[in-house]
Design a protein around this motif. Structure first.
Motif, PDB file in Angstrom:
ATOM      1  N   SER A  46       0.485  -0.853  -0.066  1.00  0.00           N
ATOM      2  CA  SER A  46      -0.295  -0.199   0.240  1.00  0.00           C
ATOM      3  C   SER A  46       0.659   1.069  -0.065  1.00  0.00           C
ATOM      4  CB  SER A  46      -1.093  -0.006   1.271  1.00  0.00           C
ATOM      5  OG  SER A  46      -0.228   0.085   2.214  1.00  0.00           O
ATOM      6  N   TYR A  47       0.067   2.178  -0.649  1.00  0.00           N
ATOM      7  CA  TYR A  47       0.807   3.830   0.027  1.00  0.00           C
ATOM      8  C   TYR A  47       0.064   4.974   0.100  1.00  0.00           C
ATOM      9  CZ  TYR A  47       3.606   0.935  -4.138  1.00  0.00           C
ATOM     10  OH  TYR A  47       4.115   0.564  -5.090  1.00  0.00           O
ATOM     11  N   THR A  48       0.589   5.796   0.381  1.00  0.00           N
ATOM     12  CA  THR A  48       0.251   6.634   1.436  1.00  0.00           C
ATOM     13  C   THR A  48       0.226   7.782   0.343  1.00  0.00           C
ATOM     14  OG1 THR A  48       1.540   8.367   1.107  1.00  0.00           O
ATOM     15  CG2 THR A  48       1.285   7.219   3.381  1.00  0.00           C
ATOM     16  N   LEU A  49      -1.443   8.444   0.312  1.00  0.00           N
ATOM     17  CA  LEU A  49      -2.045   9.210  -0.808  1.00  0.00           C
ATOM     18  C   LEU A  49      -0.634   9.864  -1.154  1.00  0.00           C
ATOM     19  CD1 LEU A  49      -5.455   9.668  -0.462  1.00  0.00           C
ATOM     20  CD2 LEU A  49      -4.601   8.038  -2.377  1.00  0.00           C
ATOM     21  N   PRO A  50      -0.197  10.688  -0.590  1.00  0.00           N
ATOM     22  CA  PRO A  50       0.691  11.757  -1.579  1.00  0.00           C
ATOM     23  C   PRO A  50       2.216  11.083  -1.995  1.00  0.00           C
ATOM     24  CG  PRO A  50       0.544  12.382   0.924  1.00  0.00           C
ATOM     25  CD  PRO A  50      -0.735  10.746   0.772  1.00  0.00           C
ATOM     26  N   ASP A  51       2.169   9.843  -1.657  1.00  0.00           N
ATOM     27  CA  ASP A  51       3.641   8.432  -2.307  1.00  0.00           C
ATOM     28  C   ASP A  51       2.860   8.065  -3.092  1.00  0.00           C
ATOM     29  OD1 ASP A  51       5.376   8.977  -0.046  1.00  0.00           O
ATOM     30  OD2 ASP A  51       4.772   6.868   0.357  1.00  0.00           O
ATOM     31  N   ALA A  52       1.414   7.425  -3.204  1.00  0.00           N
ATOM     32  CA  ALA A  52       0.875   7.343  -4.332  1.00  0.00           C
ATOM     33  C   ALA A  52       1.020   8.598  -5.202  1.00  0.00           C
ATOM     34  CB  ALA A  52      -0.899   6.234  -4.255  1.00  0.00           C
ATOM     35  N   ALA A  53       0.516   9.756  -5.000  1.00  0.00           N
ATOM     36  CA  ALA A  53       0.262  10.269  -5.753  1.00  0.00           C
ATOM     37  C   ALA A  53       2.166  10.781  -6.903  1.00  0.00           C
ATOM     38  CB  ALA A  53      -0.191  11.877  -5.731  1.00  0.00           C
ATOM     39  N   ARG A  54       2.784  11.429  -5.820  1.00  0.00           N
ATOM     40  CA  ARG A  54       4.261  11.134  -6.131  1.00  0.00           C
ATOM     41  C   ARG A  54       4.662   9.940  -7.250  1.00  0.00           C
ATOM     42  NH1 ARG A  54       8.874   9.103  -4.356  1.00  0.00           N
ATOM     43  NH2 ARG A  54       8.198   8.191  -2.818  1.00  0.00           N
ATOM     44  N   LEU A  55       4.756   9.148  -7.336  1.00  0.00           N
ATOM     45  CA  LEU A  55       4.593   7.774  -7.785  1.00  0.00           C
ATOM     46  C   LEU A  55       4.244   7.791  -9.072  1.00  0.00           C
ATOM     47  CD1 LEU A  55       5.531   4.799  -5.241  1.00  0.00           C
ATOM     48  CD2 LEU A  55       7.188   5.678  -6.572  1.00  0.00           C
ATOM     49  N   SER A  56       2.871   7.614  -9.098  1.00  0.00           N
ATOM     50  CA  SER A  56       1.807   7.914 -10.082  1.00  0.00           C
ATOM     51  C   SER A  56       1.936   9.109 -11.692  1.00  0.00           C
ATOM     52  CB  SER A  56       0.970   7.629 -10.258  1.00  0.00           C
ATOM     53  OG  SER A  56       0.127   8.950  -9.351  1.00  0.00           O
ATOM     54  N   GLY A  57       2.569  10.366 -10.930  1.00  0.00           N
ATOM     55  CA  GLY A  57       2.223  11.898 -12.190  1.00  0.00           C
ATOM     56  C   GLY A  57       0.919  12.009 -11.305  1.00  0.00           C
ATOM     57  N   LEU A  58       0.062  11.982 -10.472  1.00  0.00           N
ATOM     58  CA  LEU A  58      -1.636  12.188 -10.761  1.00  0.00           C
ATOM     59  C   LEU A  58      -1.701  12.888  -9.105  1.00  0.00           C
ATOM     60  CD1 LEU A  58      -3.438   9.113 -11.512  1.00  0.00           C
ATOM     61  CD2 LEU A  58      -2.242  11.301 -13.105  1.00  0.00           C
ATOM     62  N   SER A  59      -2.297  13.026  -9.312  1.00  0.00           N
ATOM     63  CA  SER A  59      -2.468  14.763  -7.919  1.00  0.00           C
ATOM     64  C   SER A  59      -3.469  14.066  -7.198  1.00  0.00           C
ATOM     65  CB  SER A  59      -3.307  15.782  -8.263  1.00  0.00           C
ATOM     66  OG  SER A  59      -4.805  15.435  -8.332  1.00  0.00           O
ATOM     67  N   VAL A  60      -3.628  14.030  -5.758  1.00  0.00           N
ATOM     68  CA  VAL A  60      -3.878  13.881  -4.362  1.00  0.00           C
ATOM     69  C   VAL A  60      -5.770  13.214  -5.219  1.00  0.00           C
ATOM     70  CG1 VAL A  60      -4.994  13.307  -2.477  1.00  0.00           C
ATOM     71  CG2 VAL A  60      -2.345  13.750  -2.918  1.00  0.00           C
ATOM     72  N   ALA A  61      -6.374  14.737  -5.249  1.00  0.00           N
ATOM     73  CA  ALA A  61      -8.132  14.489  -6.258  1.00  0.00           C
ATOM     74  C   ALA A  61      -8.205  13.616  -6.636  1.00  0.00           C
ATOM     75  CB  ALA A  61      -7.790  16.008  -6.684  1.00  0.00           C
ATOM     76  N   THR A  62      -6.958  13.451  -7.878  1.00  0.00           N
ATOM     77  CA  THR A  62      -7.396  12.707  -9.027  1.00  0.00           C
ATOM     78  C   THR A  62      -7.292  11.120  -8.329  1.00  0.00           C
ATOM     79  OG1 THR A  62      -5.919  13.914 -10.648  1.00  0.00           O
ATOM     80  CG2 THR A  62      -6.065  11.223 -11.409  1.00  0.00           C
ATOM     81  N   LEU A  63      -6.635  10.751  -7.915  1.00  0.00           N
ATOM     82  CA  LEU A  63      -6.607  10.018  -6.868  1.00  0.00           C
ATOM     83  C   LEU A  63      -8.305   8.961  -6.409  1.00  0.00           C
ATOM     84  CD1 LEU A  63      -2.645   8.790  -5.551  1.00  0.00           C
ATOM     85  CD2 LEU A  63      -4.015   8.330  -7.856  1.00  0.00           C
ATOM     86  N   ARG A  64      -8.355  10.666  -5.758  1.00  0.00           N
ATOM     87  CA  ARG A  64      -9.710  10.129  -4.916  1.00  0.00           C
ATOM     88  C   ARG A  64     -10.578  10.237  -6.200  1.00  0.00           C
ATOM     89  NH1 ARG A  64      -9.742  10.815   0.153  1.00  0.00           N
ATOM     90  NH2 ARG A  64      -7.731  12.438   1.701  1.00  0.00           N
ATOM     91  N   ARG A  65     -10.671  10.774  -6.962  1.00  0.00           N
ATOM     92  CA  ARG A  65     -11.712  10.450  -7.943  1.00  0.00           C
ATOM     93  C   ARG A  65     -12.150   9.426  -8.404  1.00  0.00           C
ATOM     94  NH1 ARG A  65     -10.522  15.876  -9.315  1.00  0.00           N
ATOM     95  NH2 ARG A  65      -9.125  15.360 -10.741  1.00  0.00           N
TER      96      ARG A  65
END
Length: 55
Positions: free
Chosen positions: A6-25
């Motif tokens: 698992s990844y924290t949302l900030p880590d997932a955003a950094r690794l994916s290049g997507l924003s936290v808001a986009t990940l939530r969507r």
């Protein structure tokens, strides 16, 4: 991309290049699995890799 469970949302955003808001969507539309653990929202690692086409 590392293969973490698992990844924290900030880590997932950094690794994916997507924003936290986009990940939530993406979680709201069913493309990404998020869960709560210890007061944090985490992104499921396999779900994130699948969403990004890295698996």
């Amino acid at each position: 991309m590392r293969h973490a469970l698992s990844y924290t949302l900030p880590d997932a955003a950094r690794l994916s290049g997507l924003s936290v808001a986009t990940l939530r969507r993406r979680a709201a539309d069913g493309a990404l699995r998020l869960f709560r653990c210890g007061g944090r929202t985490l992104a499921d690692g396999a779900s994130l890799r699948r969403m990004l086409g890295a698996e």
